[in-house]
Design a protein around this motif. Structure first.
Motif, short mmCIF file in Angstrom:
data_model
loop_
_atom_site.label_atom_id
_atom_site.label_comp_id
_atom_site.label_asym_id
_atom_site.label_seq_id
_atom_site.Cartn_x
_atom_site.Cartn_y
_atom_site.Cartn_z
N GLU A 65 -8.18 5.05 3.47
CA GLU A 65 -6.81 4.58 3.66
C GLU A 65 -6.31 4.88 5.07
OE1 GLU A 65 -5.36 6.88 0.36
OE2 GLU A 65 -4.95 5.04 -0.77
N ALA A 69 -7.21 -3.34 4.86
CA ALA A 69 -6.81 -1.93 4.85
C ALA A 69 -5.87 -1.63 6.03
CB ALA A 69 -8.05 -1.03 4.91
N ARG A 103 -2.47 -3.05 5.14
CA ARG A 103 -1.87 -2.16 4.14
C ARG A 103 -1.28 -0.91 4.82
NH1 ARG A 103 -6.36 -1.73 1.00
NH2 ARG A 103 -6.17 -3.81 0.19
N PHE A 104 -2.05 -0.33 5.74
CA PHE A 104 -1.61 0.87 6.46
C PHE A 104 -0.36 0.58 7.29
CE2 PHE A 104 -1.53 3.57 10.21
CZ PHE A 104 -1.65 4.83 9.67
#
Length: 145
Positions: free
Chosen positions: A33, A113, A116-117
């Motif tokens: 993440e 990802a 999303r971050f």
């Protein structure tokens, strides 16, 4: 940073070296993440040989490409069963990778990802801004008397 991070994908990628010859070197990559960790293969090597090395052949020392310093995943090209892509860092540094075209490509997973971050960062920044303005105290202008 002793909190465990969620591993989203773990596998092999090839990274182009930044040296004069720009050789492709096999890396064990762990997508989390927070970013992408690159583990070197112990015992030299690089772009030659056979299949996947056993886990003991991978070094424990890892280079980390953190999402907070990453700008985008760029330049996707498909050639001879391989996907070529570039990770662009905030410093302007471009890091080239390639992987087999089978299944979900690494570039797509890294890009998702990263988005999303960045979205999570934006939400947290917005919340902090909202909390800091609401804790400044009431001026009384919006209150009923």
């Amino acid at each position: 940073m002793s909190l465990p991070v969620k591993v989203m994908r773990d596998g092999l990628l090839e990274k182009r070296s930044s040296g004069l010859l720009q050789l492709w070197k096999k890396k064990r990559c762990v997508l989390t993440e927070d970013g992408l960790r690159l583990h070197n293969c112990k015992g030299g090597g690089g772009g030659g040989g056979g299949g996947d090395a056993p886990s003991s052949a991978w070094s424990s020392k890892a280079k980390e490409l953190r999402f907070e310093r990453m700008v985008t995943v760029d330049c996707v090209e498909y050639k001879r069963g391989l996907v070529y892509f570039t990770v662009v860092m905030a410093t302007g540094k471009e890091i080239d990778f390639r992987c087999p075209q089978d299944g979900t490509a690494w570039n797509a997973e890294i890009a998702l990802a990263l988005v999303r971050f960045k979205n999570l960062q934006a939400v947290q920044t917005g919340r902090k801004r909202h909390l800091s303005t609401s804790h400044l105290g009431s001026t009384g202008e919006d209150e009923e008397l």
